[in-house]
Design a protein around this motif. Structure first.
Motif, PDB file in Angstrom:
ATOM      1  N   LEU A 103       0.814  -1.214   0.000  1.00  0.00           N
ATOM      2  CA  LEU A 103       0.000   0.000   0.000  1.00  0.00           C
ATOM      3  C   LEU A 103       0.854   1.273   0.000  1.00  0.00           C
ATOM      4  O   LEU A 103       0.396   2.338  -0.397  1.00  0.00           O
ATOM      5  N   LEU A 104       2.100   1.132   0.441  1.00  0.00           N
ATOM      6  CA  LEU A 104       2.973   2.302   0.544  1.00  0.00           C
ATOM      7  C   LEU A 104       4.084   2.344  -0.496  1.00  0.00           C
ATOM      8  O   LEU A 104       4.726   3.377  -0.681  1.00  0.00           O
ATOM      9  N   ALA A 105       4.305   1.212  -1.156  1.00  0.00           N
ATOM     10  CA  ALA A 105       5.518   1.062  -1.963  1.00  0.00           C
ATOM     11  C   ALA A 105       5.683   2.145  -3.015  1.00  0.00           C
ATOM     12  O   ALA A 105       6.771   2.707  -3.183  1.00  0.00           O
ATOM     13  N   ALA A 106       4.630   2.433  -3.749  1.00  0.00           N
ATOM     14  CA  ALA A 106       4.754   3.373  -4.858  1.00  0.00           C
ATOM     15  C   ALA A 106       5.248   4.733  -4.390  1.00  0.00           C
ATOM     16  O   ALA A 106       6.118   5.355  -5.016  1.00  0.00           O
ATOM     17  N   GLN A 107       4.728   5.189  -3.258  1.00  0.00           N
ATOM     18  CA  GLN A 107       5.112   6.507  -2.747  1.00  0.00           C
ATOM     19  C   GLN A 107       6.497   6.476  -2.090  1.00  0.00           C
ATOM     20  O   GLN A 107       7.344   7.325  -2.357  1.00  0.00           O
ATOM     21  N   LEU A 108       6.737   5.472  -1.236  1.00  0.00           N
ATOM     22  CA  LEU A 108       7.972   5.463  -0.456  1.00  0.00           C
ATOM     23  C   LEU A 108       9.201   5.089  -1.268  1.00  0.00           C
ATOM     24  O   LEU A 108      10.313   5.512  -0.941  1.00  0.00           O
ATOM     25  N   ASP A 109       9.033   4.321  -2.318  1.00  0.00           N
ATOM     26  CA  ASP A 109      10.188   3.871  -3.094  1.00  0.00           C
ATOM     27  C   ASP A 109      10.546   4.812  -4.239  1.00  0.00           C
ATOM     28  O   ASP A 109      11.417   4.503  -5.057  1.00  0.00           O
ATOM     29  N   GLU A 110       9.918   5.961  -4.283  1.00  0.00           N
ATOM     30  CA  GLU A 110      10.277   6.959  -5.284  1.00  0.00           C
ATOM     31  C   GLU A 110      11.664   7.527  -4.979  1.00  0.00           C
ATOM     32  O   GLU A 110      11.955   7.945  -3.853  1.00  0.00           O
ATOM     33  N   VAL A 111      12.538   7.532  -5.979  1.00  0.00           N
ATOM     34  CA  VAL A 111      13.891   8.055  -5.809  1.00  0.00           C
ATOM     35  C   VAL A 111      13.847   9.586  -5.817  1.00  0.00           C
ATOM     36  O   VAL A 111      13.305  10.188  -6.738  1.00  0.00           O
ATOM     37  N   ILE A 112      14.428  10.193  -4.760  1.00  0.00           N
ATOM     38  CA  ILE A 112      14.424  11.663  -4.677  1.00  0.00           C
ATOM     39  C   ILE A 112      15.794  12.250  -5.006  1.00  0.00           C
ATOM     40  O   ILE A 112      15.940  13.469  -5.062  1.00  0.00           O
ATOM     41  N   GLY A 113      16.796  11.396  -5.198  1.00  0.00           N
ATOM     42  CA  GLY A 113      18.123  11.890  -5.546  1.00  0.00           C
ATOM     43  C   GLY A 113      19.180  10.845  -5.266  1.00  0.00           C
ATOM     44  O   GLY A 113      18.874   9.704  -4.891  1.00  0.00           O
ATOM     45  N   TYR A 114      20.450  11.253  -5.443  1.00  0.00           N
ATOM     46  CA  TYR A 114      21.571  10.333  -5.291  1.00  0.00           C
ATOM     47  C   TYR A 114      22.628  10.981  -4.407  1.00  0.00           C
ATOM     48  O   TYR A 114      23.004  12.138  -4.607  1.00  0.00           O
ATOM     49  N   ALA A 115      23.103  10.215  -3.428  1.00  0.00           N
ATOM     50  CA  ALA A 115      24.097  10.729  -2.486  1.00  0.00           C
ATOM     51  C   ALA A 115      25.487  10.248  -2.873  1.00  0.00           C
ATOM     52  O   ALA A 115      25.709   9.050  -3.066  1.00  0.00           O
TER      53      ALA A 115
END
Length: 441
Positions: free
Chosen positions: A284-296
């Motif tokens: 239920l959360l995967a699509a939102q939480l696994d979105e990549v926001i950047g690279y460190a």
């Protein structure tokens, strides 16, 4: 969906509780398996070990010393419901309240109680009456076992006032002394589930005679071998389900006990039925939480994230200073791909940003307290002009009256209506993370 989920939980409970064909050992012993400070982590591998232990021992309890809730994205999103369903499926016998079990407020705990989670507490009162049952007595081969629990009286300082409104946390020592005196003759073995911390458990064993076993939590202490104070065995199993504690109590006269920790290794196969239950919530959360926001380019430890949090708060608010408590930072950041789930792991509590205006004298008090709490994170002036006013960016948690910085609640508090997590994510994307993968290993 709820009906299907409830059916699945029932099937899993029957499956795990049934004694599989095999050898049942130690009929004259009681095995007490124990956990503490699970903080919303997966119990799938622990379920496998639990099932194995149930096959081998006919007299077995599984108990927990609190902080079941709070600490994972799924926990926060579903207000503890996922953890609740897991322990119901696994047949938990008793659990006491930890301070983080109040993070979602009394409605979540009430839902949990109504669902059948076996909460018990001797020292948490609501409007003068017990919030839940103070103890249970279970009979094993004509031996009566009293199980009770106590929660740290410091809980109001560790939670938002609205989450513990109407609650009183009575003195654990006095509460247990009175309880055991009232129940004298009704039991032979006493087990206390304690969310007080290891140091307090050592004192508890000395001040309350008659306790056979203290199952402890709160300080995330790992005791490879239990500590004995007089006739009391003190046991702690770390945190996050990394260990399953195991205490064996002889049911013969004197009831001698011994204990050990079972490491929940990565090589242990996760129980497929519990994996299915956990994946239901994760999906239920995967699509939102696994979105990549950047690279460190580099990884960050927890301490580094605390520093970045103060930078983020100060830049977002334009405040003179920023303050963040060390306990509010739960993880670092990985090198390479960074997802929203990673940011959630850093700050899983959902705290909000507030701006506090303090007088010079109040600001001096803040610096004095901060000097004593060197593990907290602070960015701002170190010298004070007492005729000036100062603005401090912090969280609604620290700005509550019972926090470690009471002067914040005495200042002019403005709630900005934004989550710390969102401010941190915005700062990371703007100042820290690369937006393309080039150059990041």
């Amino acid at each position: 969906m709820k009906r299907c989920l409830a059916f699945g939980v029932l099937v899993l409970l029957l499956f795990l509780s049934s004694a599989a064909p095999g050898r049942v050992l130690a009929q004259e012993e009681l095995v007490v398996l124990h956990t503490n400070d699970l903080h919303g982590q997966s119990l799938a591998r622990l379920a496998t070990v639990l099932e194995e232990q149930r096959r081998e021992h006919s007299h077995l309890f599984w108990v927990d010393a609190g902080d079941l809730f709070s600490g994972s994205p799924v926990s926060s999103a579903f207000q503890g419901e996922a953890e609740e369903q897991s322990v119901l499926a696994l047949g938990l016998d008793a659990i006491t309240f930890g301070n983080h079990d109040f993070d979602y407020g009394l409605p979540a705990l009430q839902r949990s109680l109504e669902a059948g989670v076996p909460w018990l507490s001797a020292n948490v009162l609501k409007d003068g009456a017990a919030l839940t049952v103070p103890f249970v007595i279970k009979e094993v081969d004509s031996v009566r076992v009293l199980i009770t629990g106590v929660t740290t009286p410091e809980t109001p300082k560790m939670s938002f006032p609205r989450n513990v409104e109407g609650l009183t946390f009575a003195d654990p020592v006095e509460t247990l002394q009175q309880l055991l005196q009232e129940q004298a003759g009704n039991y032979q073995i006493c087990i206390v589930l304690s969310h007080l911390g290891y140091g307090e458990d050592l004192l508890l064993a000395q001040r309350v005679p008659g306790i056979n076993v203290i199952i402890g939590g709160h300080t995330h202490t790992v005791l490879a071998k239990p500590v004995r104070i007089g006739n009391t065995l003190i046991c702690h199993a770390g945190s996050n389900g990394e260990y399953l504690g195991r205490v064996v109590v002889d049911l013969k006269e004197g009831y001698p006990s011994r204990g050990e920790l079972i490491r929940i290794e990565e090589t242990i196969p996760p129980h497929p039925r519990l994996v299915e239950l956990e994946q239901h919530y994760e999906s239920l959360l995967a699509a939102q939480l696994d979105e990549v926001i950047g690279y460190a380019k580099l990884g960050y430890v927890k301490r580094g994230m605390g520093v970045l949090l103060t930078y983020a708060l100060q830049e977002y608010t334009g405040a003179d200073a920023a303050l963040y408590n060390s306990g509010g930072v739960r993880a670092g950041l990985p090198q390479g791909e960074v997802t929203r789930r990673d940011v959630f792991a850093v700050e899983p509590f959902g705290n909000q940003v507030v701006l506090v205006t303090l007088s010079g004298a109040q600001f001096a008090e803040l610096l004095e307290v901060g000097a004593k709490r060197s593990s907290d994170f602070y960015e701002g002036p170190r010298l004070v002009d007492t005729v000036k006013t100062y603005t401090v960016a912090t969280t609604d948690f620290l700005a509550s009256p019972d926090s470690s910085y009471p002067m914040l609640a005495e200042g002019e508090v403005t709630n900005l209506g934004v989550l710390v997590r969102d401010v941190l994510e915005e700062y990371l994307q703007a100042k820290v993370l690369e937006q393309r993968k080039e150059g990041v290993r």
